[in-house]
Structure formats: C-alpha cells, structure tokens
Write a protein that holds these residues in place. Structure first.
Motif, mmCIF file in Angstrom:
data_model
loop_
_atom_site.group_PDB
_atom_site.id
_atom_site.type_symbol
_atom_site.label_atom_id
_atom_site.label_comp_id
_atom_site.label_asym_id
_atom_site.label_seq_id
_atom_site.Cartn_x
_atom_site.Cartn_y
_atom_site.Cartn_z
ATOM 1 N N PHE A 6 16.599 75.486 75.376
ATOM 2 C CA PHE A 6 17.630 74.595 74.859
ATOM 3 C C PHE A 6 18.449 73.988 75.997
ATOM 4 N N ILE A 7 18.866 74.807 76.944
ATOM 5 C CA ILE A 7 19.648 74.297 78.073
ATOM 6 C C ILE A 7 18.790 73.382 78.934
ATOM 7 N N ASP A 8 17.528 73.721 79.088
ATOM 8 C CA ASP A 8 16.626 72.859 79.869
ATOM 9 C C ASP A 8 16.450 71.507 79.185
ATOM 10 N N PHE A 9 16.303 71.518 77.865
ATOM 11 C CA PHE A 9 16.176 70.281 77.093
ATOM 12 C C PHE A 9 17.392 69.381 77.287
ATOM 13 N N LEU A 10 18.588 69.962 77.216
ATOM 14 C CA LEU A 10 19.813 69.172 77.354
ATOM 15 C C LEU A 10 19.984 68.601 78.756
ATOM 16 N N ASN A 11 19.265 69.167 79.730
ATOM 17 C CA ASN A 11 19.378 68.675 81.100
ATOM 18 C C ASN A 11 18.202 67.817 81.530
ATOM 19 N N ASP A 23 31.654 68.827 67.387
ATOM 20 C CA ASP A 23 31.353 67.471 67.850
ATOM 21 C C ASP A 23 31.001 67.403 69.337
ATOM 22 N N TYR A 24 30.639 68.520 69.929
ATOM 23 C CA TYR A 24 30.318 68.508 71.358
ATOM 24 C C TYR A 24 28.905 67.986 71.615
ATOM 25 N N LEU A 25 27.961 68.374 70.765
ATOM 26 C CA LEU A 25 26.563 67.995 70.967
ATOM 27 C C LEU A 25 26.158 66.885 70.003
ATOM 28 N N ALA A 26 25.379 65.930 70.507
ATOM 29 C CA ALA A 26 24.905 64.813 69.681
ATOM 30 C C ALA A 26 23.961 65.339 68.601
ATOM 31 N N PRO A 27 24.235 65.076 67.322
ATOM 32 C CA PRO A 27 23.395 65.607 66.242
ATOM 33 C C PRO A 27 21.922 65.226 66.365
ATOM 34 N N GLU A 28 21.647 63.999 66.839
ATOM 35 C CA GLU A 28 20.237 63.599 66.932
ATOM 36 C C GLU A 28 19.488 64.403 67.985
ATOM 37 N N LEU A 29 20.181 64.840 69.018
ATOM 38 C CA LEU A 29 19.549 65.670 70.041
ATOM 39 C C LEU A 29 19.266 67.066 69.493
ATOM 40 N N VAL A 30 20.186 67.574 68.697
ATOM 41 C CA VAL A 30 19.972 68.870 68.051
ATOM 42 C C VAL A 30 18.728 68.813 67.170
ATOM 43 N N SER A 31 18.617 67.757 66.372
ATOM 44 C CA SER A 31 17.458 67.607 65.481
ATOM 45 C C SER A 31 16.154 67.512 66.270
ATOM 46 N N GLU A 32 16.178 66.788 67.366
ATOM 47 C CA GLU A 32 14.972 66.658 68.187
ATOM 48 C C GLU A 32 14.538 68.002 68.749
ATOM 49 N N ALA A 49 25.844 62.309 77.312
ATOM 50 C CA ALA A 49 27.038 61.793 77.980
ATOM 51 C C ALA A 49 27.630 60.612 77.206
ATOM 52 N N GLU A 50 26.779 59.693 76.788
ATOM 53 C CA GLU A 50 27.270 58.534 76.027
ATOM 54 C C GLU A 50 27.871 58.963 74.691
ATOM 55 N N PHE A 51 27.253 59.940 74.041
ATOM 56 C CA PHE A 51 27.777 60.427 72.763
ATOM 57 C C PHE A 51 29.183 60.985 72.935
ATOM 58 N N ARG A 84 36.216 68.584 72.736
ATOM 59 C CA ARG A 84 35.890 68.410 71.329
ATOM 60 C C ARG A 84 36.535 69.518 70.516
ATOM 61 N N HIS A 85 37.817 69.352 70.173
ATOM 62 C CA HIS A 85 38.562 70.401 69.512
ATOM 63 C C HIS A 85 39.046 69.959 68.127
ATOM 64 N N TYR A 86 39.237 70.951 67.266
ATOM 65 C CA TYR A 86 39.972 70.734 66.028
ATOM 66 C C TYR A 86 41.219 71.596 66.052
ATOM 67 N N CYS A 87 42.298 71.088 65.477
ATOM 68 C CA CYS A 87 43.486 71.922 65.301
ATOM 69 C C CYS A 87 43.190 72.942 64.202
ATOM 70 N N GLY A 88 43.483 74.202 64.449
ATOM 71 C CA GLY A 88 43.208 75.200 63.442
ATOM 72 C C GLY A 88 43.656 76.563 63.880
ATOM 73 N N SER A 89 43.295 77.559 63.118
ATOM 74 C CA SER A 89 43.764 78.917 63.359
ATOM 75 C C SER A 89 42.852 79.678 64.296
ATOM 76 N N GLY A 90 41.725 79.077 64.673
ATOM 77 C CA GLY A 90 40.807 79.804 65.531
ATOM 78 C C GLY A 90 39.727 80.515 64.743
ATOM 79 N N LEU A 91 39.767 80.399 63.401
ATOM 80 C CA LEU A 91 38.706 81.009 62.614
ATOM 81 C C LEU A 91 37.408 80.278 62.854
ATOM 82 N N ILE A 92 36.314 81.007 62.866
ATOM 83 C CA ILE A 92 35.023 80.413 63.162
ATOM 84 C C ILE A 92 34.400 79.835 61.891
#
Length: 352
Positions: free
Chosen positions: A279-284, A39-48, A293-295, A7-15
């Motif tokens: 957070f890591i436990d939730f994602l697993n 775009d790596y993490l599903a937004p709905e999972l973040v909200s949950e 995975a589907e996202f 999940r990458h964007y082309c850019g200068s590396g600025l955060i």
C-alpha cells in the motif's frame, strides 16, 4: 499537523470506522486496516489499490494528533496495519516498539522521496515514509475582512468584529507554538515563564474563538458558511475549501508558520505487513503520488511525482511558499517533560 497538513474534523476524538468500496455480497481474501485523518487519501486511489490487490481497506479515523496518541496508548499501538503519523511522534512510537522498520527492499518506491524529509527524522528515518507536507498559517474570509490578515498578532489580538468568529486548532502544542511565533520566539521555546505567558495570551483570545478544532472540508465548513471568518488553518485545508467559496484566502503569517509533515508507517503488531508495504509502495509510485498531492492541495516529498504535476500546482505560492517563508517557519520538536506538562495544563484551561 499538522497537521498538517492537515485533514481534520472537529470532534471528541472518537474513532469512526468506515468501510470503503465493500460491495454487498462481495468477498475479499484479506483487508488492510489504515489509521489516518478523514479526507487524507484520494478515494479513487483507494479503489484502485483494492482492485489491484483484491482486498478492501478498512479505515479508522482520528481527528487530531492528540486523539491518535491517546488511542494508540490505549491499545499499545495495536489494531492497525498502516498508520499516518506526524514527524514529532515517530521517535516516541519507535521507543514504544509500535513501528516496524522499513526498507527499499519492501517498499521500492521509497527511493523517490526527497532525502531531506528522511534526514529530519535522524536515527529513526527507516521507520516511516514521508507522505505530504504543509504549513499552518491563517485562513480568512476576504468578503468579511477586506483589509486581510497578515500576522499571528492580528489573530491573537483580534478586533472586536471577530468575536466568536475565529477557529483555532485543538492541539495545544500548536496553540502554544502560534503564541510563541506571535511573540517572535521559536515554536520550540521550553522556558516555562514564556509558556505561561503564551497561555495567558491564548486565554485572552478565547472569547473570540468560536471553537477549538479542525475544519470540515466540504460545503458545511464554518469557513464556507461564514460562521467563522478567520483562524489558524493548514494551507491544504484552505485551498480545498476555496472550491466551495472563492472568498476564502490563505496567508503565511509574517512571523512565520509551523511546518507539518505526514509520514506513513507500518505497525509492528500488524499481521498483514506485506500488504501494508504494498500500500505504501503504491502511494509512492510517481503518478499516484502526483494525483494524491493534487487531491490534498499539499506539497509532495516525492521528487519523481513532480514530473507528473501541472505547472500551476508546482508554482502555486500557497502550496510551495517562497524560500524566506520556509526560513521563518519551523518544525515542532519534542520539549522537556516539565514544559510539556505546563502546556497540557494550559490545554485544559483552553479546550477542555
């Protein structure tokens, strides 16, 4: 990495920092700082997760592995709670004391991760949890290239119609690996003469390259609009872009691809480790890992998640390649300093 998958964007590396789900006037007891790809993490999972833990997640984004490494070097690994890291860098981060050790006591859902993904890390396996994995291959526009592309050779020695129509990764290590595969060599070849030859071939390809970077994953992507007709892409990115244009295709090169695996880690400098573990436990949690995975259109190392995934996903050949393709594909490994220095020199000629 790539990667992955990457999940990458082309850019200068600025955060770029984005605060998600922070409603005006809403107070949160604490926040979690996550350093990841766009775009790596599903937004709905973040909200949950935010609702479940009465918190907000503050995201910082990197656009390439090199940009992440440079940022962490500047801050000595500080400023974040959870990090998305690639397999290749984990031993280096451990040596620099940037990562905190993990255990099933802190993250019970670690038990669902297929052991082979931990085994690939060897002695540092307890510092990161495998998240998603994919393969770097070739994406192309079937309407513009009806005969298709099936090899790295066709991409590195393109026909004239592809001039200024190719996209290549911004990570020099991946570029050299592609050229090594094209030459029927291991991606981890450290012979300096072979590296120089790989660089020469990449320089010959350069007039055909529109840009070195990673694709936008929306309708503005150059692969969607047709500014780019072909390039080296991770399978998950290509599958995501197919939603916007059904002429986009992915193929595993006949010489083999490059396997990318993303891992989640907790920063040693974090003052919020308990929330990072949660957070890591939730994602697993299996159902959550399946949705993630589907996202992403990437493969999950979470064995229990597979019971919650549709048959079409589990049998998709572009997500789960046949065994012979896996056998021809390789992980990137660390190279001797002299070899890596030569690769860096080639990178300045190609990209900078």
């Amino acid at each position: 990495m790539t990667s992955l998958g990457m999940r990458h964007y082309c850019g200068s590396g600025l955060i770029v920092i984005l605060l998600l789900s922070a409603m005006p006037g809403m107070l949160h007891a604490r926040s979690l700082k996550v350093y990841t790809l766009p775009d790596y993490l599903a937004p709905e999972l973040v909200s949950e997760f935010e609702q479940l833990h009465d918190t907000t997640i503050e995201f910082s984004y990197f656009d390439s592995d090199e940009a992440r490494d440079q940022e962490l070097a500047i801050t000595n690994g500080s400023g974040h709670d959870v990090l998305l890291v690639n397999r290749l860098q984990i031993p280096k981060y451990v040596r620099r004391a940037w990562l905190h050790p993990l255990s099933t006591e802190d993250i019970p859902n670690m038990r669902h991760i297929d052991q082979r993904w931990s085994d690939t890390l060897g002695d540092v396996s307890h510092y990161a949890v495998a998240s998603l994995w994919g393969i770097l291959g070739i994406g192309y526009r079937q309407d513009q290239i009806p005969e298709g592309l099936g090899s790295w050779k066709e991409l590195l020695q393109p026909r004239d119609a592809l001039r200024n129509r190719i996209s290549m990764p911004a990570y020099t290590r991946e570029l050299i690996a592609i050229a090594m595969k094209k030459n029927d060599l291991s991606v981890n070849t450290s012979d300096e003469a072979m590296i120089v030859e790989a660089g020469r071939q990449l320089l010959e390809q350069k007039p055909f390259v529109r840009y070195y970077g990673y694709p936008l994953l929306d309708e503005n992507s150059d692969l969607v609009t047709g500014k780019v007709w072909a390039g080296a892409f991770y399978n998950g990115d290509v599958l995501s872009l197919q939603r916007f244009n059904n002429n986009i295709r992915f193929v595993f090169p006949e010489e083999g691809g490059i396997i990318w695996s993303g891992y989640l880690a907790v920063a040693q400098s974090s003052n919020n480790k308990s929330l990072a573990f949660a957070f890591i436990d939730f994602l697993n949690e299996p159902t959550v890992a399946a949705r993630q995975a589907e996202f992403s259109s990437l493969a999950t190392p979470n064995k229990a998640a597979r019971a919650h995934l549709p048959k079409a996903y589990l049998e998709h050949p572009d997500i789960h390649p046949a065994g012979d393709m896996i056998e021809r594909s390789e992980f990137l490994e660390s190279l001797p300093p002299r070899s890596q220095k030569q690769i860096n020199i080639i990178g300045t000629q190609l990209i900078h």
